[in-house]
Design an enzyme around this catalytic site. Structure first.
Site, PDB file in Angstrom:
ATOM      1  N   ASP A 271       0.878  -1.101   0.046  1.00 16.65           N
ATOM      2  CA  ASP A 271      -0.099  -0.144  -0.050  1.00 16.65           C
ATOM      3  C   ASP A 271       0.882   1.099   0.018  1.00 16.65           C
ATOM      4  OD1 ASP A 271      -2.278   1.846   0.824  1.00 16.65           O
ATOM      5  OD2 ASP A 271      -3.351  -0.054   0.930  1.00 16.65           O
ATOM      6  N   PRO A 279       0.575   4.558  17.937  1.00 15.49           N
ATOM      7  CA  PRO A 279       0.729   3.647  19.118  1.00 15.49           C
ATOM      8  C   PRO A 279      -0.182   2.373  18.854  1.00 15.49           C
ATOM      9  CG  PRO A 279      -0.439   5.773  19.512  1.00 15.49           C
ATOM     10  CD  PRO A 279       0.402   5.905  18.086  1.00 15.49           C
ATOM     11  N   HIS A 311      -3.987   6.057   3.525  1.00 18.41           N
ATOM     12  CA  HIS A 311      -4.692   4.807   3.046  1.00 18.41           C
ATOM     13  C   HIS A 311      -3.993   3.625   3.645  1.00 18.41           C
ATOM     14  CE1 HIS A 311      -6.005   1.805  -0.067  1.00 18.41           C
ATOM     15  NE2 HIS A 311      -7.015   2.499  -0.108  1.00 18.41           N
ATOM     16  N   ASN A 393     -14.256   0.576  -6.552  1.00 22.66           N
ATOM     17  CA  ASN A 393     -15.406   1.558  -6.193  1.00 22.66           C
ATOM     18  C   ASN A 393     -16.081   2.207  -7.323  1.00 22.66           C
ATOM     19  OD1 ASN A 393     -14.344   0.980  -3.678  1.00 22.66           O
ATOM     20  ND2 ASN A 393     -13.141   2.772  -3.649  1.00 22.66           N
ATOM     21  N   VAL A 408      -7.744 -15.399  -6.301  1.00 18.77           N
ATOM     22  CA  VAL A 408      -7.638 -14.299  -5.747  1.00 18.77           C
ATOM     23  C   VAL A 408      -9.011 -14.134  -4.953  1.00 18.77           C
ATOM     24  CG1 VAL A 408      -7.277 -11.905  -5.361  1.00 18.77           C
ATOM     25  CG2 VAL A 408      -5.860 -13.425  -6.854  1.00 18.77           C
ATOM     26  N   SER A 464     -11.221  -0.987  -0.390  1.00 20.28           N
ATOM     27  CA  SER A 464     -10.222  -0.829   0.270  1.00 20.28           C
ATOM     28  C   SER A 464     -10.074  -1.101   1.640  1.00 20.28           C
ATOM     29  CB  SER A 464      -9.472   0.370   0.208  1.00 20.28           C
ATOM     30  OG  SER A 464      -8.883   0.678  -1.381  1.00 20.28           O
TER      31      SER A 464
END
Length: 544
Positions: A271, A279, A311, A393, A408, A464
């Site tokens: 990505d 954190p 992203h 999308n 996949v 995503s």
């Protein structure tokens, strides 16, 4: 895992980082203001001069979105990448290009502008463009060359036919065709060549060489950019909204909490990188050498500004919530604009396999004609690697890649009622559905400093976001397989134990079964779709 110095507490480093960013931005703003004053005193004017606020913003951010191409010219040439913002009617005139959600550049095309790569067809709004030129005094870009940003200029990817010495063959090709070898995928004798000539002409010549099995352009890959591209709602430094949102209940995660957590499983996240100091993520990260394949460093940090900034960090937070004990291996294959290319993506997949990844999360899309990528994906699947990819999308039933390739897991997005999100792709090629609307997750701390918002968490929508729900679930199934509690292959276990939502999403807009984590882990009976509308999602504003 990347280690930070033991002598310095995490909070100190984070505060120092935030203060440093604020100081840098203050200096940048001051410099922009000085430039603004100089321009005003000089009486600089243009036919479509922006307002003072718009110009100040443009001056401040231009350096963050353009790069030097050829400083030998009398005027400094630049290149930008962005999306066409409005309909155009001619190859001569002004085009408006959005380089991020806040910055739009006016591009001036003349009779001298090279637009040959469009082949006479005007681009539609939303098309990604690559523009080369020089900036005028009014901040418009005088374009020397404009082309669709669908392939990397001057690069060709070649797979050689089997030979005794493929390296020697590649070097011979480079000499004969005046190219340079830039990189290699050694497992398949796939080479990336660079050339000073037109890449399409070079590809066509290579296709006729008896030593070449196939040759293709190095296509651009990027994050899905349909209607829900960015949502805006900021959480707080606390993660209460992140933990308690409805989406995790919707995938039936609760019975697995504290029982199956992804122990011993590595999920590679290909990505934009990850906020390495967040954190909520730092303890889960497994940072390997050479993991930033955009900047060629060992720190795959999620850096901005850009339309895809955050992203990867957002996706990582969802993975962490689903499989808290799994190791997340971030590989940065996309820049802050969400842009990469198929060769780098293929290389990263191969590298992830070599580094011990069990699952690969691909919240991105690529050209379906890329043999480089399709053959690399097929090789990884054949080795037992679980690859999970976003369906896209575009509100389309047309298969996208790599999601639709054999083996996949293609993931669509649904709302809290398990109904397909209006923008989600769909069709019989989709494997599973998962929540994808208004998902709250981790976000880079530096972005909040940029906009004076609350740091650490934000809401985003898209396939995503749905993808890591499934990738995290795959990690949980693998843990159960490793201890002998599940025998079936991961993809079969997830799909056969999903909730049938066909009645809610009839053809041609089918989205497969809905993810049911507890059922897939044999921890609970599958849930029925909820009968009453109920949502704890944070409100969001969609931006294209």
């Amino acid at each position: 895992m990347h280690k930070t110095p033991d002598q310095e507490p995490q909070s100190t480093r984070t505060n120092r980082s935030v203060k440093t960013r604020r100081l840098l931005r203050a200096l940048m703003a001051t410099a922009a203001a000085l430039v603004m004053v100089i321009l005003l005193l000089a009486g600089v004017q243009g036919a479509n001069r922006p307002t003072a606020r718009q110009e100040s913003h443009t001056l401040r951010h231009l350096s963050e979105h353009v790069s030097l191409v050829d400083p030998s010219h009398g005027e400094e040439e630049r290149e930008i990448y962005g999306q066409l913002a409005q309909t155009v009617t001619s190859f001569v005139g002004e085009w408006f290009v959005a380089v991020d959600e806040r910055t739009q550049i006016t591009v001036v095309l003349t009779q001298k502008t090279d637009v040959r790569k469009f082949k006479g067809r005007l681009p539609e709004p939303g098309t990604w463009l690559r523009v080369e030129g020089s900036f005028l005094q009014d901040s418009r870009l005088n374009a020397k060359r404009v082309r669709p940003d669908d392939s990397v200029p001057n690069q060709v990817v070649v797979r050689l036919k089997p030979s005794a010495d493929p390296t020697a063959t590649a070097q011979a090709l480079a000499v004969q065709y005046e190219m340079s070898v830039r990189a290699i995928l050694p497992s398949a004798d796939i080479y990336l060549f660079t050339t000073r000539d037109d890449e399409e002409e070079k590809r066509d010549r290579l296709l006729g060489d008896e030593r070449v099995l196939w040759a293709e352009l190095n296509r651009v890959s990027r994050v899905p950019t349909g209607a829900p591209y960015r949502t805006w709602k900021w959480g707080s430094q606390e993660d209460s909204d992140y933990v308690n949102q409805r989406a995790f209940e919707q995938v039936n995660l609760t019975p697995a909490a504290g029982v199956v957590q992804g122990v011993g499983v590595t999920v590679a996240l290909l990505d934009t990188g990850v906020d390495l100091e967040h954190p909520a993520l730092v303890d889960a990260l497994h940072v390997v050498t050479g993991s930033d394949m955009i900047s060629d460093t060992d720190r795959p940090d999620d850096l901005g500004p850009g339309m895809a900034w955050g992203h990867g960090t957002h996706v990582a937070g969802i993975l962490r919530a689903i499989a808290p004990a799994a190791r997340i291996m971030p590989l940065r294959v996309l820049d802050a604009q969400g842009r990469g290319n198929t060769f780098v993506l293929a290389y990263a997949i191969e590298y992830a396999v070599q580094q011990g990844a069990d699952v690969i999360n691909l919240s991105l899309g690529a050209d379906c004609d890329s043999r480089t990528l399709s053959e690399t994906v097929a090789s990884a699947v054949a080795q037992g690697i679980v690859i999970v990819a976003a369906a896209g999308n575009d509100a389309s039933i047309i298969p996208t890649c790599p999601a639709s390739w054999p083996g996949v897991i293609a993931v669509a997005a649904v709302d809290e009622q398990r109904v397909r999100a209006s923008w989600s792709n769909s069709g019989p090629w989709v494997t599973l559905a998962a929540p994808g609307e208004g998902i709250t997750s981790t976000f880079p701390l530096g972005y909040a400093t940029e906009i004076d918002g609350s740091p650490g968490y934000a809401s985003w929508s898209g396939t995503s976001m749905a993808t890591p729900f499934v990738a995290g679930a795959a990690a949980l199934v693998i843990e159960q397989r490793n201890v002998g509690k599940i025998k079936a292959p991961v993809i079969e276990q997830l799909t056969t134990h999903g909730v049938d939502i066909g009645a809610l999403n009839p053809p041609p807009y089918s989205v497969g079964r809905h993810l049911d984590i507890a059922a897939a882990l044999a921890l609970d009976e599958p849930q029925e779709p909820p009968s009453v509308a109920f949502s704890l999602y944070l409100p969001s504003v969609f931006q294209r």
